[in-house]
Design a protein around this motif. Structure first.
Motif, PDB file in Angstrom:
ATOM      1  N   GLU A 187     -41.285 -19.321  26.202  1.00 50.29           N
ATOM      2  CA  GLU A 187     -41.993 -18.051  26.043  1.00 50.29           C
ATOM      3  C   GLU A 187     -42.662 -17.949  24.675  1.00 50.29           C
ATOM      4  O   GLU A 187     -43.777 -17.426  24.550  1.00 50.29           O
ATOM      5  CB  GLU A 187     -41.033 -16.885  26.264  1.00 50.29           C
ATOM      6  N   LYS A 188     -41.982 -18.443  23.648  1.00 51.70           N
ATOM      7  CA  LYS A 188     -42.599 -18.421  22.321  1.00 51.70           C
ATOM      8  C   LYS A 188     -43.814 -19.346  22.283  1.00 51.70           C
ATOM      9  O   LYS A 188     -44.836 -19.027  21.662  1.00 51.70           O
ATOM     10  CB  LYS A 188     -41.570 -18.840  21.262  1.00 51.70           C
TER      11      LYS A 188
ATOM     12  N   LYS B 163     -45.778 -20.059  24.825  1.00 49.94           N
ATOM     13  CA  LYS B 163     -46.862 -19.386  25.550  1.00 49.94           C
ATOM     14  C   LYS B 163     -47.484 -18.277  24.720  1.00 49.94           C
ATOM     15  O   LYS B 163     -48.711 -18.081  24.736  1.00 49.94           O
ATOM     16  CB  LYS B 163     -46.326 -18.831  26.865  1.00 49.94           C
TER      17      LYS B 163
END
Length: 650
Positions: A453-454, A456
């Protein structure tokens, strides 16, 4: 062999004037320690290491010196100049056989670039300094000289156009002083070493300071096939002040952080004086050199075996414990494993085993046949980003957010567990976590733990959005990158494929290119993938050692046409803040003052991420359960550095 500053580390130092040369990274086995470099680094696939060398690109996986590579002493007998007491004595009935998959090219250490030579000669003519656990230890001398103790000093000398010899001005070697228009006062470093008591050649002749001066003269002789004369070019003279006192006078203006290692030899002056240096390498002496270590050569059969017996004149009284040692040269790792299992050989180090052998070694250890050793070493696998390409193609990774996104997207723990059998650890700078200059507890460094997620989020911040096929796009171009690494390397292929999958999961299309090492990836010049900066991502290894590898990422180390593509900063990244800290650290001789500078350089490197460190390679060894004493060390290019203390149960 490791006897001089030219031959001391694998893994290797990083000084601003020393430029490493890339070596091939082929082979199909999991890598062990790779060779460290000489001064300057040499492009051999299995070179001896140097104490002042920068890291070099790691060589073939079956090549294992060290040297980056790469180790405190765990045995009862230290390698320093004194022992803790007399040893138990030599048992002439005890024998061990060491297996290796390489054989020495010569046993005349000055002219050898073979890691096999280094291993064998370590038992015959051991290093006068060792590099264990990222530190230095004296062997032939009573101590390491230091400015604090007064056996290293700086004096002022006057230099004018009549001065005979080289000088150094602003890190530049000046070989002709005739152009000097006026006299200059220059600083000159003078270093003094004192030999330990009892050092003798196997024929009983005492080793004196004159043998070290003679060795320096041999190294300097044009007839000697010596890979580097870097230190000697920056030397005014060596002097034998008396039989036990050796003095080095640096070229005026030259200093380095490892001044205390700037010795050569010894070589037996009483045997070789008067010989034509150009002929020594082809003489009988080159196959049976005179010993001063725990063993001497009884019989040497090239390509087959080298048989050693205890040296009765060895200065460590009561050692070695084992009376007979044979180095047996085998043809393959399969043969090594078979003979380990059958008991035909007793010990194998990094020239004979790789991490690919771990499952079989673990199986044999579980069966009680042998014991294995796995030591994370100074060779470190990494991905270079093409921060500033040199081929006219877009420099996609000029954006630091994109570099950081890749770091978060790659699951390094999965790579280690799935490909490397969980035997090693990740790295977050150009230094391993147990190095003396690593920030305490990693303070100030981003760990780049796996976080999709980081990754992205950073990609989105950089302006990339997903297309219909899931691949990110920006300004009409898809995020497709060219990834290069060596061909015919099963470990690299597996790692590259996992990285490809991880990056695809965040929308990056990775095109894998497996290419020849020497002729393509590491080719010098504009056409080379790395030197020509013709890549987006490049996967290969560096090898370093006790000295921090700061010089790799200096602005002036970017390979360009102007420097004949001689630099090693293949990323094209240039950061003045990094350069300031790195250069200051390289010029500082006081370690306490150096550490904060090296830490600052690491923080800049870690935040800017021109290179993404992946993991430390692993030194692998194995030995019969009847043998005790093998102690692989991360920063020693010699697997058998403490061989005189080994023992075997009859």
């Amino acid at each position: 062999m490791i006897r001089s500053k030219r031959q001391l580390m694998s893994f290797a130092l990083m000084l601003v004037l020393v430029v490493p040369i890339l070596a091939a990274c082929g082979g199909d086995a999991t890598p062990t320690t790779a060779p460290a470099t000489t001064v300057p680094a040499t492009a051999t696939t299995d070179s001896a290491a140097a104490a002042t060398a920068e890291p070099t690109a790691a060589a073939t996986e079956t090549d294992a010196t060290v040297e980056p590579t790469a180790e405190a002493e765990a045995t009862a007998e230290p390698t320093a100049g004194t022992t803790t007491g007399e040893g138990p004595g030599t048992d002439p009935e005890k024998t061990i056989i060491i297996g290796m998959t390489q054989s020495p090219d010569t046993l005349f250490g000055i002219e050898s670039q073979s890691s096999a030579t280094t291993q064998v000669l370590s038992a015959i003519q051991p290093a006068c300094f060792t590099t264990l656990d990222y530190e230095y230890q004296p062997v032939c001398f009573t101590k390491l000289p230091s400015f604090e103790d007064g056996d290293a000093v700086t004096q002022t000398v006057s230099v004018d156009s009549s001065y005979e010899g080289n000088i150094v001005i602003n890190d530049e070697l000046i070989t002709d002083t005739a152009s000097l228009t006026e006299a200059m006062d220059m600083e000159q470093v003078v270093v003094t070493w004192t030999l330990i008591d009892g050092l003798t050649w196997e024929d009983g002749t005492p080793i004196t300071a004159a043998d070290f001066v003679f060795a320096a003269e041999l190294y300097q002789d044009p007839g000697i096939k010596n890979a580097s004369r870097f230190v000697l070019d920056r030397t005014q003279k060596y002097e034998a002040k008396d039989e036990k006192t050796l003095v080095w006078y640096a070229a005026p203006g030259y200093t380095d952080a490892t001044y205390f290692l700037n010795t050569f030899g010894p070589e037996p002056k009483h045997v070789l004086e008067g010989e034509d240096p150009a002929t020594i390498g082809g003489s009988d002496y080159a196959s049976k050199p005179l010993a001063y270590g725990p063993y001497k050569i009884a019989e040497n059969t090239p390509q087959e075996s080298t048989k050693l017996v205890a040296n009765e004149t060895y200065w460590k009284k009561g050692y070695p414990i084992i009376g007979n040692v044979t180095f047996k040269y085998l043809t393959s790792e399969d043969q090594v494993l078979q003979q380990l299992e059958s008991g035909e050989i007793d010990v194998v180090g990094s020239i004979g085993l790789t991490l690919a052998n771990a499952p079989k070694l673990d199986e044999l250890e579980a069966a009680g046949t042998l014991k294995g050793q796995y030591v994370p070493a100074t060779v470190w696998e990494h991905m270079d980003f093409g921060v500033e390409r040199n081929d006219g193609q877009p420099s996609i990774f000029a954006d630091v957010k994109l570099r950081q996104a890749v770091a978060y997207a790659v699951n390094r723990k999965q790579i280690i567990d799935n490909v490397l059998f969980g035997k090693t650890v990740v790295m977050n700078t150009f230094l391993p976590a147990d190095h003396w200059a690593y920030p305490p507890n990693g303070e100030g460094l981003e760990a780049y733990e796996y976080d999709v997620e980081k990754a992205k989020a950073l990609l989105a911040e950089a302006g990339w959005t997903a297309g219909a096929d899931g691949i990110l796009e920006k300004d009409g171009s898809k995020l497709t990158i060219q990834f290069f690494t060596t061909e015919n390397n099963q470990t690299r292929e597996a790692v590259a494929q996992l990285i490809q999958e991880d990056l695809k999961a965040v929308g990056i299309d990775v095109q894998l290119n497996f290419v020849p090492a020497t002729d393509v990836l590491f080719k010098n010049g504009a056409e080379g993938i790395l030197a020509g900066r013709r890549f987006d991502l490049g996967l290969y290894a560096w090898v370093s050692g006790p000295e921090p590898s700061t010089a790799l990422y200096l602005c002036d180390q970017i390979p360009t046409e102007e420097n004949s593509y001689g630099g090693q900063n293949n990323t094209g990244w240039c950061n003045p803040e990094y350069d300031a800290a790195a250069l200051a650290s390289q010029a500082e001789t006081d370690r306490a003052k150096r550490i904060p500078l090296v830490i600052e350089a690491q923080k800049v490197f870690n935040a800017e991420l021109p290179t993404f460190p992946l993991y430390q390679r692993v030194n692998v060894g194995a030995y019969n359960v009847k043998v005790s004493g093998l102690d692989l060390n991360p920063t020693s290019q010699v697997d058998f550095w403490n061989i005189e203390t080994w023992d075997v149960t009859k």
